[in-house]
Write a protein that holds these residues in place. Sequence first.
Motif, short mmCIF file in Angstrom:
data_model
loop_
_atom_site.label_atom_id
_atom_site.label_comp_id
_atom_site.label_asym_id
_atom_site.label_seq_id
_atom_site.Cartn_x
_atom_site.Cartn_y
_atom_site.Cartn_z
N MET A 1 0.85 -1.17 0.00
CA MET A 1 0.00 0.00 0.00
C MET A 1 0.90 1.24 0.00
N SER A 2 0.62 2.16 -0.89
CA SER A 2 1.44 3.36 -0.98
C SER A 2 0.95 4.41 0.02
N MET A 3 1.81 5.42 0.24
CA MET A 3 1.44 6.49 1.16
C MET A 3 0.19 7.22 0.64
N LYS A 4 0.07 7.30 -0.69
CA LYS A 4 -1.11 7.94 -1.28
C LYS A 4 -2.39 7.20 -0.87
N ASP A 5 -2.30 5.87 -0.85
CA ASP A 5 -3.47 5.08 -0.47
C ASP A 5 -3.81 5.25 1.01
N LEU A 6 -2.78 5.47 1.85
CA LEU A 6 -3.04 5.64 3.27
C LEU A 6 -3.86 6.88 3.56
N PHE A 7 -3.72 7.90 2.73
CA PHE A 7 -4.43 9.16 2.95
C PHE A 7 -5.47 9.40 1.86
N ASN A 8 -6.20 8.36 1.51
CA ASN A 8 -7.28 8.51 0.54
C ASN A 8 -8.47 9.11 1.28
N SER A 9 -8.75 10.36 0.99
CA SER A 9 -9.80 11.05 1.74
C SER A 9 -11.08 11.17 0.93
N GLN A 10 -11.28 10.23 0.02
CA GLN A 10 -12.52 10.19 -0.75
C GLN A 10 -13.42 9.09 -0.21
N LEU A 11 -14.67 9.36 -0.20
CA LEU A 11 -15.64 8.34 0.18
C LEU A 11 -15.99 7.53 -1.05
N PRO A 12 -16.59 6.35 -0.87
CA PRO A 12 -17.05 5.61 -2.04
C PRO A 12 -17.96 6.50 -2.87
N GLY A 13 -17.74 6.51 -4.16
CA GLY A 13 -18.51 7.40 -5.03
C GLY A 13 -17.81 8.72 -5.26
N GLY A 14 -16.63 8.90 -4.68
CA GLY A 14 -15.84 10.11 -4.90
C GLY A 14 -16.30 11.33 -4.13
N GLU A 15 -17.25 11.17 -3.20
CA GLU A 15 -17.73 12.32 -2.44
C GLU A 15 -16.71 12.75 -1.41
N ARG A 16 -16.74 14.01 -1.05
CA ARG A 16 -15.83 14.47 0.01
C ARG A 16 -16.52 14.30 1.36
N PRO A 17 -15.74 13.92 2.37
CA PRO A 17 -16.33 13.75 3.71
C PRO A 17 -16.60 15.11 4.35
N ASP A 18 -17.53 15.12 5.28
CA ASP A 18 -17.82 16.35 6.02
C ASP A 18 -16.73 16.63 7.05
N LEU A 19 -16.26 15.57 7.70
CA LEU A 19 -15.25 15.71 8.75
C LEU A 19 -14.13 14.72 8.51
N GLN A 20 -12.90 15.19 8.71
CA GLN A 20 -11.74 14.31 8.69
C GLN A 20 -11.02 14.51 10.02
N LEU A 131 3.89 13.43 6.48
CA LEU A 131 3.61 14.87 6.46
C LEU A 131 3.10 15.28 5.08
N GLU A 132 3.76 14.82 4.03
CA GLU A 132 3.31 15.16 2.67
C GLU A 132 1.90 14.63 2.40
N GLY A 133 1.60 13.42 2.91
CA GLY A 133 0.26 12.87 2.74
C GLY A 133 -0.80 13.71 3.42
N LEU A 134 -0.52 14.17 4.65
CA LEU A 134 -1.48 15.02 5.35
C LEU A 134 -1.60 16.39 4.69
N LYS A 135 -0.49 16.91 4.20
CA LYS A 135 -0.55 18.19 3.49
C LYS A 135 -1.39 18.05 2.22
N LYS A 136 -1.29 16.90 1.55
CA LYS A 136 -2.10 16.66 0.35
C LYS A 136 -3.59 16.64 0.69
N VAL A 137 -3.93 16.01 1.83
CA VAL A 137 -5.32 16.00 2.25
C VAL A 137 -5.81 17.44 2.42
N LEU A 138 -5.02 18.26 3.12
CA LEU A 138 -5.40 19.67 3.31
C LEU A 138 -5.51 20.39 1.97
#
Length: 192
Positions: A1-20, A131-138
């Motif tokens: 599993m890549s670091m990108k996969d660890l910080f996948n902040s998409q919900l099924p269907g590609g929707e954005r979550p309300d809270l992370q 850190l880069e993964g969390l910055k990407k989420v932001l």
Amino acid sequence: MSMKDLFNSQLPGGERPDLQLCIFPHLQEMLVIDQRGEGWNISLLNASDVFTTDFFKAVEEEFSESLRAHTHFPFAHLINLPMQLEETIRDTVMSFILDRLGVTQDSEEFPTVIVFIVSGGALTAQPDQVLEGLKKVLRDHCGEAAVEQWQGDLSRLISEESAILQTVTSQELDQALKDDTPDYFTLWENRN
């Protein structure tokens, strides 16, 4: 599993979550990315705001109810209590976190939530990538201004969690080498 996969902040269907929620298990603070409504709000939530006397009373009441539940399979029930307790604590923690964020059980729309537990091997081996993964989420959800505003706090939280995790791992290894713990075994030993 890549670091990108660890910080996948998409919900099924590609929707954005309300809270992370970014939880650092060995720290007193957690990062909350709140995207309810039109904009976004990022904040730090302290454990003392969640783990109040009311929290502990709620966990105790739930556990007491589970412990005393009448069942036709009492031994199986007792064997399964640790899993039930874990589930109770997880549910109660989430309820109290959401309550502190203004979400109640009576809320008309219950928010979608993604929880990142920022700890473990990836953090100790590759803190810069975490850190880069969390910055990407932001960046993906709140924009570059949020990254610039919160980069210092993210770096601090990751550094503190990583340092504590390394200390804990080192202490566990020391205990294992001193033969103080039953959690480690050698090829030559059987502790039955």
